[in-house]
Design a protein around this motif. Structure first.
Motif, PDB file in Angstrom:
ATOM      1  N   GLU B  15       0.840  -1.020  -0.097  1.00  0.00           N
ATOM      2  CA  GLU B  15       0.065  -0.104   0.006  1.00  0.00           C
ATOM      3  C   GLU B  15       0.843   1.288   0.108  1.00  0.00           C
ATOM      4  OE1 GLU B  15      -2.995  -0.076   3.146  1.00  0.00           O
ATOM      5  OE2 GLU B  15      -3.410   1.964   2.781  1.00  0.00           O
ATOM      6  N   GLY B  16       0.713   2.164  -0.996  1.00  0.00           N
ATOM      7  CA  GLY B  16       1.254   3.290  -0.980  1.00  0.00           C
ATOM      8  C   GLY B  16       2.427   3.327  -2.127  1.00  0.00           C
ATOM      9  N   ASP B  17       2.798   2.201  -2.444  1.00  0.00           N
ATOM     10  CA  ASP B  17       3.507   2.075  -3.714  1.00  0.00           C
ATOM     11  C   ASP B  17       3.062   2.083  -5.038  1.00  0.00           C
ATOM     12  OD1 ASP B  17       5.730  -0.470  -2.144  1.00  0.00           O
ATOM     13  OD2 ASP B  17       5.785   1.539  -1.956  1.00  0.00           O
ATOM     14  N   SER B  18       3.596   2.255  -6.001  1.00  0.00           N
ATOM     15  CA  SER B  18       3.141   2.306  -7.317  1.00  0.00           C
ATOM     16  C   SER B  18       2.976   0.975  -8.229  1.00  0.00           C
ATOM     17  CB  SER B  18       3.987   3.209  -8.290  1.00  0.00           C
ATOM     18  OG  SER B  18       4.194   4.662  -7.754  1.00  0.00           O
ATOM     19  N   ALA B  19       2.099   0.837  -9.101  1.00  0.00           N
ATOM     20  CA  ALA B  19       1.942  -0.385  -9.656  1.00  0.00           C
ATOM     21  C   ALA B  19       1.792  -0.059 -11.188  1.00  0.00           C
ATOM     22  CB  ALA B  19       0.382  -1.135  -9.448  1.00  0.00           C
ATOM     23  N   VAL B  20       2.471  -0.969 -11.940  1.00  0.00           N
ATOM     24  CA  VAL B  20       2.554  -0.714 -13.410  1.00  0.00           C
ATOM     25  C   VAL B  20       2.015  -1.892 -14.276  1.00  0.00           C
ATOM     26  CG1 VAL B  20       4.075  -0.080 -15.429  1.00  0.00           C
ATOM     27  CG2 VAL B  20       4.500   0.734 -13.264  1.00  0.00           C
ATOM     28  N   ILE B  21       1.224  -1.906 -15.155  1.00  0.00           N
ATOM     29  CA  ILE B  21       0.742  -2.960 -16.043  1.00  0.00           C
ATOM     30  C   ILE B  21       0.927  -2.527 -17.391  1.00  0.00           C
ATOM     31  CG2 ILE B  21      -1.311  -4.523 -16.541  1.00  0.00           C
ATOM     32  CD1 ILE B  21      -2.395  -3.677 -13.854  1.00  0.00           C
ATOM     33  N   LYS B  22       1.492  -3.517 -17.974  1.00  0.00           N
ATOM     34  CA  LYS B  22       1.943  -3.248 -19.472  1.00  0.00           C
ATOM     35  C   LYS B  22       1.109  -4.265 -20.390  1.00  0.00           C
ATOM     36  CE  LYS B  22       6.602  -2.042 -17.956  1.00  0.00           C
ATOM     37  NZ  LYS B  22       8.050  -2.212 -18.201  1.00  0.00           N
ATOM     38  N   ASP B  59      -5.251  10.790 -15.043  1.00  0.00           N
ATOM     39  CA  ASP B  59      -6.604  11.238 -14.078  1.00  0.00           C
ATOM     40  C   ASP B  59      -6.235  10.588 -12.639  1.00  0.00           C
ATOM     41  OD1 ASP B  59     -10.044   9.870 -14.292  1.00  0.00           O
ATOM     42  OD2 ASP B  59      -8.966  11.622 -12.876  1.00  0.00           O
ATOM     43  N   GLN B  60      -5.855  11.886 -11.827  1.00  0.00           N
ATOM     44  CA  GLN B  60      -5.488  11.845 -10.502  1.00  0.00           C
ATOM     45  C   GLN B  60      -4.427  10.696 -10.492  1.00  0.00           C
ATOM     46  OE1 GLN B  60      -9.476  11.088  -8.383  1.00  0.00           O
ATOM     47  NE2 GLN B  60     -10.056  13.083  -8.976  1.00  0.00           N
ATOM     48  N   ARG B  61      -4.767   9.859  -9.559  1.00  0.00           N
ATOM     49  CA  ARG B  61      -3.542   8.527  -9.335  1.00  0.00           C
ATOM     50  C   ARG B  61      -3.343   7.734 -10.530  1.00  0.00           C
ATOM     51  NH1 ARG B  61      -4.340   5.125  -6.002  1.00  0.00           N
ATOM     52  NH2 ARG B  61      -6.698   5.087  -5.919  1.00  0.00           N
ATOM     53  N   THR B  78      -0.115   5.461  -8.966  1.00  0.00           N
ATOM     54  CA  THR B  78       0.576   5.913  -7.912  1.00  0.00           C
ATOM     55  C   THR B  78      -0.434   5.798  -6.569  1.00  0.00           C
ATOM     56  OG1 THR B  78      -0.206   8.069  -8.378  1.00  0.00           O
ATOM     57  CG2 THR B  78       1.865   7.334  -9.393  1.00  0.00           C
ATOM     58  N   GLU B  79       0.485   5.864  -5.432  1.00  0.00           N
ATOM     59  CA  GLU B  79       0.080   5.833  -4.025  1.00  0.00           C
ATOM     60  C   GLU B  79      -1.174   4.861  -3.889  1.00  0.00           C
ATOM     61  OE1 GLU B  79       0.785  10.561  -3.930  1.00  0.00           O
ATOM     62  OE2 GLU B  79      -1.019   9.763  -3.377  1.00  0.00           O
ATOM     63  N   THR B  80      -1.114   3.652  -4.098  1.00  0.00           N
ATOM     64  CA  THR B  80      -2.036   2.409  -4.352  1.00  0.00           C
ATOM     65  C   THR B  80      -2.677   2.624  -2.731  1.00  0.00           C
ATOM     66  OG1 THR B  80      -0.315   0.982  -3.769  1.00  0.00           O
ATOM     67  CG2 THR B  80      -1.097   0.941  -5.970  1.00  0.00           C
ATOM     68  N   GLN B  81      -4.081   2.161  -3.101  1.00  0.00           N
ATOM     69  CA  GLN B  81      -4.799   2.096  -2.044  1.00  0.00           C
ATOM     70  C   GLN B  81      -5.414   0.655  -1.896  1.00  0.00           C
ATOM     71  OE1 GLN B  81      -7.021   5.315  -2.274  1.00  0.00           O
ATOM     72  NE2 GLN B  81      -5.579   6.987  -2.092  1.00  0.00           N
ATOM     73  N   PRO B  82      -6.195   0.242  -0.636  1.00  0.00           N
ATOM     74  CA  PRO B  82      -6.698  -1.232  -0.769  1.00  0.00           C
ATOM     75  C   PRO B  82      -7.782  -1.171  -1.722  1.00  0.00           C
ATOM     76  CG  PRO B  82      -6.455  -0.319   1.551  1.00  0.00           C
ATOM     77  CD  PRO B  82      -5.867   0.758   0.605  1.00  0.00           C
ATOM     78  N   ILE B 110      -3.179  -5.233  -3.177  1.00  0.00           N
ATOM     79  CA  ILE B 110      -2.509  -4.528  -2.254  1.00  0.00           C
ATOM     80  C   ILE B 110      -2.363  -4.753  -1.122  1.00  0.00           C
ATOM     81  CG2 ILE B 110      -2.657  -1.912  -1.623  1.00  0.00           C
ATOM     82  CD1 ILE B 110      -2.445  -2.289  -4.838  1.00  0.00           C
ATOM     83  N   GLN B 111      -1.255  -5.033  -0.695  1.00  0.00           N
ATOM     84  CA  GLN B 111      -0.770  -5.553   0.611  1.00  0.00           C
ATOM     85  C   GLN B 111      -0.878  -4.435   1.847  1.00  0.00           C
ATOM     86  OE1 GLN B 111      -0.542  -8.492   1.002  1.00  0.00           O
ATOM     87  NE2 GLN B 111       0.377  -9.708  -0.677  1.00  0.00           N
ATOM     88  N   PRO B 112      -1.450  -4.709   2.983  1.00  0.00           N
ATOM     89  CA  PRO B 112      -1.462  -3.479   3.858  1.00  0.00           C
ATOM     90  C   PRO B 112      -0.108  -3.328   4.632  1.00  0.00           C
ATOM     91  CG  PRO B 112      -2.410  -5.520   4.677  1.00  0.00           C
ATOM     92  CD  PRO B 112      -2.060  -5.689   3.272  1.00  0.00           C
TER      93      PRO B 112
END
Lengths: 113, 112
Positions: B15-22, B59-61, B78-82, B110-112
């Motif tokens: 949680e809070g890290d970024s995620a990228v999907i390609k 669009d925002q995050r 960005t800033e991933t949330q649950p 998303i891991q807490p």
């Protein structure tokens, strides 16, 4: 707010039965689509329609047919259901043909035994 | 017809890290690239899309980038949330406008 509805959430049919899945949209969209969703395979396009009485094959049309007699309604037909057609079926509609948001229905979980 | 490949199939981030999907696509005439999010037991919903005349959209995050030369596009969160936990699908519409072709999906955890 676009609303796409499907006739059943869950359906159980026997092998060889004729199955009808109905989809209705209330936003006067020209385009309607039928997909099936299977784990690990994503969404695969079965058939789509850009106008009343018009239909075009998608990527996996074998074993299926469709009917669009009215603009708001798009039906998927399994002429003779088989076990490999057990799947989640999703209907969608969109306003334009050239690339536009597709609005999905809630899905019909079909089990063929 | 169009062919869309999506990676990874599963992505776990703190949680809070970024995620990228390609995603990559095969039809150079493709011109519309949407991303859909599907939460467990719910229908897919569009979260962002990009057309071939644009290289990036935010669009925002959430952001999407498109590289037409390499025929690939990516989703950045960005800033991933649950509540970002879901399956994400990329898609492309081919040059013949024959309907969307979807990737096989990425299960984002998303891991807490």
């Amino acid at each position: 707010d676009v609303k796409v509805t499907q006739s059943s959430r869950y359906l159980v049919k026997r092998t060889g039965e004729k199955v009808f899945l109905e989809c209705v949209q209330d936003m006067d969209h020209e385009n309607m689509f039928w997909y099936r969703q299977d784990p690990g395979l994503g969404l695969r396009l079965i058939y789509f329609s850009y106008d009343v009485k018009m239909k075009e094959k998608g990527d996996i049309p074998e074993g299926y047919s469709v009917s669009r007699e009215k603009k708001e309604r798009f039906s998927l037909i399994l002429e003779s259901a088989s076990t490999n057609q057990t799947s989640m079926y999703l209907c969608a509609s969109s306003l334009s043909r050239e690339g536009d948001e597709q609005y999905f229905g809630p899905g019909t979980r079909l089990t063929v035994t | 017809g169009e062919n869309v490949e999506q990676h990874p199939s599963t992505l776990s981030v703190q949680e809070g890290d970024s995620a990228v999907i390609k995603c990559t696509y095969s039809d150079s005439a493709s011109n519309y690239f949407p991303w859909y999010k599907q939460e467990l037991g719910k229908r897919p919903q569009l979260i962002i899309d990009i057309r071939s005349n644009v290289g990036e959209k935010k669009d925002q995050r959430i952001a999407v980038t498109l590289n037409k030369t390499a025929k690939h596009f990516s989703l950045h969160i960005t800033e991933t949330q649950p509540e970002d936990s879901a399956v994400y699908f990329c898609a492309a519409i081919g040059g013949g406008a024959d309907g969307l072709t979807f990737g096989k999906g990425t299960h984002l955890i998303i891991q807490p």
